[in-house]
Design a protein around this motif. Sequence first.
Motif, PDB file in Angstrom:
ATOM      1  N   PHE A  99       0.810  -1.204   0.000  1.00  0.00           N
ATOM      2  CA  PHE A  99       0.000   0.000   0.000  1.00  0.00           C
ATOM      3  C   PHE A  99       0.852   1.267   0.000  1.00  0.00           C
ATOM      4  N   ILE A 100       1.961   1.205   0.710  1.00  0.00           N
ATOM      5  CA  ILE A 100       2.735   2.416   0.959  1.00  0.00           C
ATOM      6  C   ILE A 100       3.647   2.811  -0.188  1.00  0.00           C
ATOM      7  N   VAL A 101       3.807   1.954  -1.195  1.00  0.00           N
ATOM      8  CA  VAL A 101       4.737   2.278  -2.278  1.00  0.00           C
ATOM      9  C   VAL A 101       4.013   2.670  -3.564  1.00  0.00           C
ATOM     10  N   ILE A 102       2.701   2.821  -3.511  1.00  0.00           N
ATOM     11  CA  ILE A 102       1.952   3.194  -4.718  1.00  0.00           C
ATOM     12  C   ILE A 102       2.482   4.493  -5.332  1.00  0.00           C
ATOM     13  N   PRO A 103       2.672   5.558  -4.539  1.00  0.00           N
ATOM     14  CA  PRO A 103       3.188   6.794  -5.154  1.00  0.00           C
ATOM     15  C   PRO A 103       4.571   6.605  -5.785  1.00  0.00           C
ATOM     16  N   ILE A 104       5.418   5.797  -5.165  1.00  0.00           N
ATOM     17  CA  ILE A 104       6.757   5.577  -5.714  1.00  0.00           C
ATOM     18  C   ILE A 104       6.674   4.819  -7.028  1.00  0.00           C
ATOM     19  N   LEU A 105       5.788   3.813  -7.106  1.00  0.00           N
ATOM     20  CA  LEU A 105       5.634   3.048  -8.343  1.00  0.00           C
ATOM     21  C   LEU A 105       5.149   3.931  -9.491  1.00  0.00           C
ATOM     22  N   ILE A 106       4.264   4.843  -9.183  1.00  0.00           N
ATOM     23  CA  ILE A 106       3.780   5.761 -10.215  1.00  0.00           C
ATOM     24  C   ILE A 106       4.934   6.604 -10.761  1.00  0.00           C
ATOM     25  N   GLU A 107       5.752   7.158  -9.860  1.00  0.00           N
ATOM     26  CA  GLU A 107       6.875   7.989 -10.297  1.00  0.00           C
ATOM     27  C   GLU A 107       7.901   7.174 -11.086  1.00  0.00           C
ATOM     28  N   ARG A 108       8.139   5.928 -10.682  1.00  0.00           N
ATOM     29  CA  ARG A 108       9.140   5.115 -11.385  1.00  0.00           C
ATOM     30  C   ARG A 108       8.636   4.693 -12.779  1.00  0.00           C
ATOM     31  N   THR A 109       7.321   4.487 -12.901  1.00  0.00           N
ATOM     32  CA  THR A 109       6.766   4.177 -14.222  1.00  0.00           C
ATOM     33  C   THR A 109       6.998   5.342 -15.179  1.00  0.00           C
ATOM     34  N   LYS A 110       6.709   6.554 -14.718  1.00  0.00           N
ATOM     35  CA  LYS A 110       6.963   7.737 -15.545  1.00  0.00           C
ATOM     36  C   LYS A 110       8.450   7.857 -15.879  1.00  0.00           C
ATOM     37  N   GLU A 111       9.281   7.597 -14.890  1.00  0.00           N
ATOM     38  CA  GLU A 111      10.718   7.757 -15.069  1.00  0.00           C
ATOM     39  C   GLU A 111      11.273   6.818 -16.133  1.00  0.00           C
ATOM     40  N   LEU A 112      10.765   5.575 -16.182  1.00  0.00           N
ATOM     41  CA  LEU A 112      11.252   4.613 -17.166  1.00  0.00           C
ATOM     42  C   LEU A 112      10.954   5.082 -18.586  1.00  0.00           C
ATOM     43  N   PHE A 113       9.763   5.600 -18.811  1.00  0.00           N
ATOM     44  CA  PHE A 113       9.407   6.076 -20.151  1.00  0.00           C
ATOM     45  C   PHE A 113      10.254   7.285 -20.548  1.00  0.00           C
ATOM     46  N   HIS A 114      10.483   8.179 -19.620  1.00  0.00           N
ATOM     47  CA  HIS A 114      11.295   9.359 -19.928  1.00  0.00           C
ATOM     48  C   HIS A 114      12.762   8.980 -20.132  1.00  0.00           C
ATOM     49  N   LYS A 115      13.211   7.937 -19.465  1.00  0.00           N
ATOM     50  CA  LYS A 115      14.596   7.490 -19.654  1.00  0.00           C
ATOM     51  C   LYS A 115      14.839   7.048 -21.090  1.00  0.00           C
ATOM     52  N   TYR A 116      13.827   6.465 -21.717  1.00  0.00           N
ATOM     53  CA  TYR A 116      13.935   6.010 -23.107  1.00  0.00           C
ATOM     54  C   TYR A 116      13.458   7.093 -24.099  1.00  0.00           C
TER      55      TYR A 116
END
Length: 748
Positions: free
Chosen positions: A287-304
Motif C-alpha cells: 500500500f505504501i509504495v503506490i506513489p513511488i511506483l507511479i513515479e518510477r513508471t513515468k521515469e522509465l518512459f522518460h529514460k527512453y
Amino acid sequence: MIANLRYRRESMGSNMSSETNTLAPETTQEKPKQKMSMSTLVLLSFAAGILAGLFFGEMLAWMSIIGDAFIKLLQMTIIPYIIVSLVSSLGSLTMEQAKSLGVKVGKLMLVIWSFGLLSMYFIKYTFPDWQAGEFFSLTALEDPNSVNLLDIYIPSNPFFSLSNSYIPAIVLFCVATGIALISIENKDSLMKPMQLLGESFNKVTQSIVKLMPIGIFAMTAATAGTMDFDEFQKLQVYFVAHVVMTIILTYWVLPAILAVFTPFSYRDITGIAKDAMITAFAAGNIFIVIPILIERTKELFHKYNIGSQQSDDYANIIIPVVFSFPNLGKLLTIVFVLFAAWFSGKELDFLTYLPMSLNGLVSLFGSVYLTIPMLLDSLELSSDLFQLYMVSSLFTSRFTSLLAAMNIFILAIGGTAMLVGIAKVSMKRLVTISLLTPVVFGLTLLATSWLLSSIVDTEYEMDEVVAQMSAAEKIPDQVTAYNWADFPQADGPRSVQQIRESGVLRVGYNPIQVPFSFYNAQQELVGFDVELMKKLALEMELKVAFVPYTFANVLEGINQGQFDIAISGLQMTTKRIELVGFTTPVLDLHYAFVVKDHRVDEFKTDKLIREAEQIRIATVGRYSIIPRLEEKFPNIEFETIQSDRLFFEDDGKTWDGLMISLEAGKTWTILYPEYATLYNREEIKSFPASYAVARDNASLQTFLNSWLELQKSSGYVDKLYGYWILGENAKPKEPRWSVIKDVLHWVD
C-alpha cells in the motif's frame, strides 16, 4: 498536471539518482558528497533489526508498536491519494482512451494471472515425502466464511467504504466519478485543486518515508525476536517454496512477459524501481509504495525518451486501478494451500488444483483472510491450518509485497506502453525467453527439491507427541491402579458420605480410550477424564483408584459397586439411562468414521456408499445414530467390538471402517497416520458424553452434577479440552532462544 511539471523539472538534472525524489543541487562549484540512498538505509535497518531480534529475543516484542505506528503513518495519505489521482487522471481522458485502458490492461492482467497460476502449481513437485497428523479443531464444526462481494465492490455508501478501507469499492466510486468528468467541459476549476492535493499528499508521503529506517528496524526486530524457531522449522517447506516462487515470478516471469512486447531492457525493468521493491519487501506492505511506483513508471518512459504527458497520465490511472485487483503477491496464497495439502497428506492433482485456484483468484478480490479458510474447506483440509498461515505471514508477507509491487509495476508499464502505441511483440525476444523459461524453471525446481530433501526432517513425530502427553495441569499424585478382582466383596453402590469415609474414590475406566483414558509412553494413566477425576479426588481430599473395565461389564460393574464412577467418554443413550444414572454432559462429541487413507474416496458421497458392496463398520458400543444409518444405508453392517484399538490393529482385514467420535478419531489417526477421519460438515451430528454412576445413587449423581458445573464455570474443563482434544501445548513450548539469554547468560 502539476505532478508532471514537477517530473520534468527533475528530469533536467542528468545526474539525478533514480533512488530518490529530491532534486540535485544547482551548483557548478563543487560536487556534494554522495549520500547513502534510502534503499540502502532500509536494507541496513532490516539487517540490523534481524540481528537485534536474535540478540535480545522477546525483550524487543514491544517494538512492534513502533512498527505499527509507522505503517499507519504511511497509510494516512494513500486512500486520499488514490481518490484525487484517479478522479483527476480519468477526468482528463477521452471516452475512447478510457475504453482502451480497460481492454488492454485487462488482457495483460489475464496473461499474468494465467502464467502465475500455472507456475505456482509446479512448486508442489519440490515438496519432500511427508506423513501428516493433526488434532481435532473446532473449525471443523464451523461453516466457512463467505466473501460479501457487494460490500467490497459496490460503494452504496462511499463514506462507509472509505472508513472500512474497501479499496475496490473506493476505486469503483472514483472510476465512475472520473468517467463522468470526461464528458464535462468546464472542469478545470475542479481538476487543478485535485492535482494540487495529489502533489501535497505525495510530499507528505515522501516526508514520512524519511522515517523508513526507524520503522523497518522496529518491525524486523520485533518479528525476529518473537518468532519461535520450532514454528520456523515446521514451516520451512512453505518458506522455501514461497521464496522460490517469489523470485521466479518477480525476476523472471513478469519481466519476461514485459520484455516480449516493450522496448525496455530486462535490467531497466528490474532495476529502476528497486527502491520501491526494497521498501515493499522491508515493510511487508504494498500500500505504501503506490506513489513511488507511479513515479518510477513515468521515469522509465522518460529514460527512453518516449515519455509524454499522456504516458504520465496513464501511469497515474493504471496503478490505483490495478491495485484493487488480485495480484500475484496475493495469489501466492495458492502456494500456502498447496503446502497445506502436502502438510495434511492430501494429494492435489491438476484437475483439482485448477478450479480451486480459479476460485481463489475470484475470492482474492476480497480478503485473503477469508479466502484461505474457504480454499482449505473446499479441499476438505482442516481450517486450523489457517493458524499456520498467520504465523508464517510474519515472514512471507515481505516476499508477498515484493512480488505484488513488481506485478503492479509491470501492469503499469505494459498497460501504458499499449495505450501510447509503442507495444510490439519482438519475435527474437519471444523465442529466446520461450527457450530459456523451461531451463530456468527446471534448474530452479530441481535445486529447490534437493534443498528441501536435505534440510527438512520428515520423520513422523505426532504419534510421539500424543504418547508423551501427561497432564494439562500438574496435580499431586494420588493415583492407585487396581484390577477388577481387587474389589470382590463390593457391597453395592456407595454414597458420597461412604466414599469420603473410605478415603478412596473408585473410578472405572477404559484403558485404551484415547484421548479420554489411556497409557502414555511412560506407562502413566492419562487423559481428559483421568485428569478431571484426579482433580475431583484432590478437592474431596481422597485418593483415587482407577479400575479398568470393558464395555461388556461396565454397566454391571457400576451397579454392583465395583467402582463409584465410570468414565472414558461414555455416550449417554436412551437404553443406557434406563440402566445407570448419568451426570449432566461433560462434553458434546460428534459422530465420525475412520477409514484407511486409500479408501477415503469410496466414502465421499452417499451415492458411492449405497453403490458399494457390503460395508462392515466396527463400533465400540451401540451409538444412537446407528439405527438411522442402517435405514439410510442398508448395505452397512455395524459390528460391536471391545475397543477402538482392535480396529486399528486389525489393519483393515476385518472391518471397512470404525464409527467413533470425531474428537477421538482425530487423536487415533495421529497414532495411526495411515488412517483418515471422515465427517460431513453439513450434516454432522453430536452426542453427549457423560459420567455414569449406579442407577439409584442419587446423592453421588447430584454431587457430581454440581461439581462439574463448578469446573465448567472456572474454565478448568475448557483447559483440559484444549490440551487433550485440541492438542494445545501438547508439545510444551519453550522460552524463545536469544543470544543475551542463552549464550551470554546476562538475563534469566
